[in-house]
Design a protein around this motif. Structure first.
Motif, PDB file in Angstrom:
ATOM      1  N   GLY A  19      47.067  48.423  38.306  1.00  0.00           N
ATOM      2  CA  GLY A  19      47.450  47.952  39.643  1.00  0.00           C
ATOM      3  C   GLY A  19      46.342  48.094  40.660  1.00  0.00           C
ATOM      4  O   GLY A  19      46.600  48.236  41.856  1.00  0.00           O
ATOM      5  N   ARG A  20      45.086  48.044  40.197  1.00  0.00           N
ATOM      6  CA  ARG A  20      43.933  48.173  41.087  1.00  0.00           C
ATOM      7  C   ARG A  20      42.848  47.194  40.640  1.00  0.00           C
ATOM      8  O   ARG A  20      42.833  46.732  39.503  1.00  0.00           O
ATOM      9  N   SER A  21      41.922  46.920  41.534  1.00  0.00           N
ATOM     10  CA  SER A  21      40.805  46.053  41.186  1.00  0.00           C
ATOM     11  C   SER A  21      39.785  46.821  40.372  1.00  0.00           C
ATOM     12  O   SER A  21      39.750  48.060  40.370  1.00  0.00           O
ATOM     13  N   SER A  22      38.909  46.071  39.691  1.00  0.00           N
ATOM     14  CA  SER A  22      37.852  46.704  38.918  1.00  0.00           C
ATOM     15  C   SER A  22      36.960  47.558  39.813  1.00  0.00           C
ATOM     16  O   SER A  22      36.528  48.645  39.421  1.00  0.00           O
ATOM     17  N   ALA A  23      36.706  47.077  41.033  1.00  0.00           N
ATOM     18  CA  ALA A  23      35.855  47.832  41.960  1.00  0.00           C
ATOM     19  C   ALA A  23      36.471  49.175  42.326  1.00  0.00           C
ATOM     20  O   ALA A  23      35.753  50.143  42.596  1.00  0.00           O
ATOM     21  N   ASP A  24      37.806  49.252  42.343  1.00  0.00           N
ATOM     22  CA  ASP A  24      38.482  50.507  42.665  1.00  0.00           C
ATOM     23  C   ASP A  24      38.531  51.466  41.477  1.00  0.00           C
ATOM     24  O   ASP A  24      38.819  52.659  41.656  1.00  0.00           O
ATOM     25  N   LEU A  25      38.269  50.948  40.288  1.00  0.00           N
ATOM     26  CA  LEU A  25      38.431  51.755  39.077  1.00  0.00           C
ATOM     27  C   LEU A  25      37.116  52.264  38.511  1.00  0.00           C
ATOM     28  O   LEU A  25      36.988  53.453  38.192  1.00  0.00           O
ATOM     29  N   VAL A  26      36.161  51.368  38.363  1.00  0.00           N
ATOM     30  CA  VAL A  26      34.910  51.701  37.682  1.00  0.00           C
ATOM     31  C   VAL A  26      34.135  52.750  38.473  1.00  0.00           C
ATOM     32  O   VAL A  26      34.031  52.690  39.704  1.00  0.00           O
ATOM     33  N   GLY A  27      33.609  53.747  37.751  1.00  0.00           N
ATOM     34  CA  GLY A  27      32.827  54.805  38.354  1.00  0.00           C
ATOM     35  C   GLY A  27      33.617  56.052  38.689  1.00  0.00           C
ATOM     36  O   GLY A  27      33.028  57.073  39.062  1.00  0.00           O
ATOM     37  N   ARG A  28      34.923  56.008  38.503  1.00  0.00           N
ATOM     38  CA  ARG A  28      35.745  57.164  38.844  1.00  0.00           C
ATOM     39  C   ARG A  28      36.229  57.860  37.575  1.00  0.00           C
ATOM     40  O   ARG A  28      36.358  57.249  36.511  1.00  0.00           O
ATOM     41  N   THR A  29      36.516  59.151  37.697  1.00  0.00           N
ATOM     42  CA  THR A  29      36.994  59.916  36.545  1.00  0.00           C
ATOM     43  C   THR A  29      38.467  59.625  36.315  1.00  0.00           C
ATOM     44  O   THR A  29      39.184  59.146  37.214  1.00  0.00           O
ATOM     45  N   LEU A  30      38.904  59.952  35.124  1.00  0.00           N
ATOM     46  CA  LEU A  30      40.315  59.743  34.796  1.00  0.00           C
ATOM     47  C   LEU A  30      41.203  60.576  35.715  1.00  0.00           C
ATOM     48  O   LEU A  30      42.252  60.118  36.160  1.00  0.00           O
ATOM     49  N   ALA A  31      40.748  61.801  36.035  1.00  0.00           N
ATOM     50  CA  ALA A  31      41.537  62.652  36.934  1.00  0.00           C
ATOM     51  C   ALA A  31      41.599  62.061  38.334  1.00  0.00           C
ATOM     52  O   ALA A  31      42.643  62.126  39.005  1.00  0.00           O
ATOM     53  N   THR A  85      29.779  47.119  38.057  1.00  0.00           N
ATOM     54  CA  THR A  85      31.096  46.521  37.937  1.00  0.00           C
ATOM     55  C   THR A  85      30.959  45.043  37.619  1.00  0.00           C
ATOM     56  O   THR A  85      30.201  44.328  38.259  1.00  0.00           O
ATOM     57  N   ARG A  86      31.719  44.570  36.594  1.00  0.00           N
ATOM     58  CA  ARG A  86      31.582  43.208  36.141  1.00  0.00           C
ATOM     59  C   ARG A  86      32.536  42.283  36.865  1.00  0.00           C
ATOM     60  O   ARG A  86      33.711  42.548  37.000  1.00  0.00           O
ATOM     61  N   ALA A  87      32.033  41.171  37.325  1.00  0.00           N
ATOM     62  CA  ALA A  87      32.871  40.098  37.821  1.00  0.00           C
ATOM     63  C   ALA A  87      33.129  39.147  36.670  1.00  0.00           C
ATOM     64  O   ALA A  87      32.921  39.488  35.507  1.00  0.00           O
ATOM     65  N   LEU A  88      33.559  37.938  36.948  1.00  0.00           N
ATOM     66  CA  LEU A  88      33.836  36.950  35.911  1.00  0.00           C
ATOM     67  C   LEU A  88      32.556  36.676  35.134  1.00  0.00           C
ATOM     68  O   LEU A  88      31.506  36.409  35.708  1.00  0.00           O
ATOM     69  N   SER A  89      32.595  36.755  33.813  1.00  0.00           N
ATOM     70  CA  SER A  89      31.400  36.658  32.994  1.00  0.00           C
ATOM     71  C   SER A  89      31.479  35.477  32.059  1.00  0.00           C
ATOM     72  O   SER A  89      32.552  35.076  31.620  1.00  0.00           O
ATOM     73  N   ALA A  90      30.303  34.943  31.754  1.00  0.00           N
ATOM     74  CA  ALA A  90      30.228  33.861  30.780  1.00  0.00           C
ATOM     75  C   ALA A  90      30.009  34.402  29.378  1.00  0.00           C
ATOM     76  O   ALA A  90      29.972  33.645  28.419  1.00  0.00           O
ATOM     77  N   PHE A  93      33.707  50.675  32.356  1.00  0.00           N
ATOM     78  CA  PHE A  93      34.078  49.261  32.245  1.00  0.00           C
ATOM     79  C   PHE A  93      35.570  49.175  31.950  1.00  0.00           C
ATOM     80  O   PHE A  93      36.138  50.055  31.281  1.00  0.00           O
ATOM     81  N   CYS A  94      36.199  48.137  32.442  1.00  0.00           N
ATOM     82  CA  CYS A  94      37.598  47.864  32.058  1.00  0.00           C
ATOM     83  C   CYS A  94      37.808  46.362  32.044  1.00  0.00           C
ATOM     84  O   CYS A  94      37.174  45.620  32.799  1.00  0.00           O
ATOM     85  N   ASN A  95      38.690  45.914  31.176  1.00  0.00           N
ATOM     86  CA  ASN A  95      38.986  44.483  31.131  1.00  0.00           C
ATOM     87  C   ASN A  95      40.075  44.137  32.140  1.00  0.00           C
ATOM     88  O   ASN A  95      40.650  45.015  32.803  1.00  0.00           O
ATOM     89  N   MET A  96      40.365  42.853  32.270  1.00  0.00           N
ATOM     90  CA  MET A  96      41.330  42.416  33.281  1.00  0.00           C
ATOM     91  C   MET A  96      42.748  42.932  33.004  1.00  0.00           C
ATOM     92  O   MET A  96      43.450  43.323  33.942  1.00  0.00           O
ATOM     93  N   PRO A  97      43.212  42.983  31.727  1.00  0.00           N
ATOM     94  CA  PRO A  97      44.522  43.593  31.502  1.00  0.00           C
ATOM     95  C   PRO A  97      44.583  45.044  31.969  1.00  0.00           C
ATOM     96  O   PRO A  97      45.633  45.514  32.404  1.00  0.00           O
ATOM     97  N   TYR A  98      43.453  45.759  31.911  1.00  0.00           N
ATOM     98  CA  TYR A  98      43.438  47.140  32.405  1.00  0.00           C
ATOM     99  C   TYR A  98      43.670  47.169  33.915  1.00  0.00           C
ATOM    100  O   TYR A  98      44.414  48.022  34.418  1.00  0.00           O
ATOM    101  N   THR A  99      43.055  46.251  34.644  1.00  0.00           N
ATOM    102  CA  THR A  99      43.239  46.245  36.103  1.00  0.00           C
ATOM    103  C   THR A  99      44.696  45.936  36.455  1.00  0.00           C
ATOM    104  O   THR A  99      45.246  46.510  37.389  1.00  0.00           O
TER     105      THR A  99
END
Length: 266
Positions: free
Chosen positions: A51-63, A8-13, A41-47
């Protein structure tokens, strides 16, 4: 195809990642995990969109993220993208407990240097207002179609080649032919050369941009001879060019006879 283990990506340079975040559209990258797609992976507009953080999203299936119905709507598009084709699909979403909104999701393959599809990207657009407008236009068109189909006067639309492109039910009944037998045919073939010679000058003037009317006594009607009036109205495009002619024929028998009686008295 193996699941990417990118953390999961945090703020990147990384300029590319900052650019993806700057694009104000939800972007996700997915890999196959069994028979489903798992978010890598998802960008910040996706989060924000989810309505969730990247940590809550990445690694999970669409279902897992949005339910079995969301995956059912997306499955075919994902399969096409993993097969190498860019496609899109539309569905209603209810993220964050908000009212349902229509979105269009573009799904396209992510290929490696060897040209193999490693993952797919998704980009979402909110098209809710467009879908509502499309539905309003469709409803209006259906109402207009029902009106023109059942109005008790023969209606036609003839293109610049004098071919029938629309006929309503009253016209079909008048000529005793179905729409399938009429559409695409030259209108002059329908009623014979004598009738066409009678009406063609009015079509010609309408195709030149002039609205015309023609009143005549029609002898061969089931109810006996009747005075009928046909209006020829040019169909103009946005540039003022005539694309075809609308015709409507109405019964003016009583009106015409009354006018004749008044003329005799005068």
């Amino acid at each position: 195809m193996k699941l990417d283990d990118t953390p999961t990506r945090a703020l990147s340079a990384d300029p590319a990642e900052r650019l993806v975040d700057a694009v104000d559209l939800p972007i996700g990258r997915w890999a196959l995990s069994g028979d489903e797609a798992r978010l890598l992976f998802c960008n910040m507009p996706y989060t924000r969109w989810a309505g969730r953080s990247s940590a809550d999203l990445v690694g999970r299936t669409l279902a897992e993220l949005y339910g079995a119905g969301a995956w059912a709507a997306a499955r075919d598009a994902f399969a096409s993208a993993f097969a190498g084709r860019a496609v899109h699909y539309e569905r209603r979403i209810t993220h964050q407990g908000a009212a349902a909104r229509w979105v269009r999701v573009q799904v396209f393959p992510d290929r490696n240097a060897q040209g193999e599809v490693e993952a797919v990207y998704t980009i979402g657009w909110d098209i809710h207002n467009d879908v509502l407008e499309r539905e309003r236009l469709l409803d209006a068109r259906q109402r207009l179609d029902r009106f023109t189909e059942h109005i008790p006067y023969p209606l036609t639309y003839v293109d610049r080649d004098y071919r029938l492109r629309f006929v309503n039910l009253a016209y079909q009944q008048a000529v005793r032919l179905t729409a399938a037998e009429l559409l695409g045919r030259p209108i002059g073939d329908i009623r014979g050369p004598a009738r066409w010679d009678e009406h063609k000058p009015y079509f010609d003037r309408a195709l030149a941009g002039e609205s015309m009317q023609y009143t005549r006594l029609v002898p061969d009607l089931p109810q006996g001879p009747r005075w009928m009036r046909t209006s020829y109205v040019p169909d103009l495009d946005d540039d003022g060019q005539v694309q075809g002619v609308y015709t409507v024929t109405i019964d003016v028998h009583e009106l015409t006879e009354a006018q004749q009686r008044l003329a005799l008295r005068a």
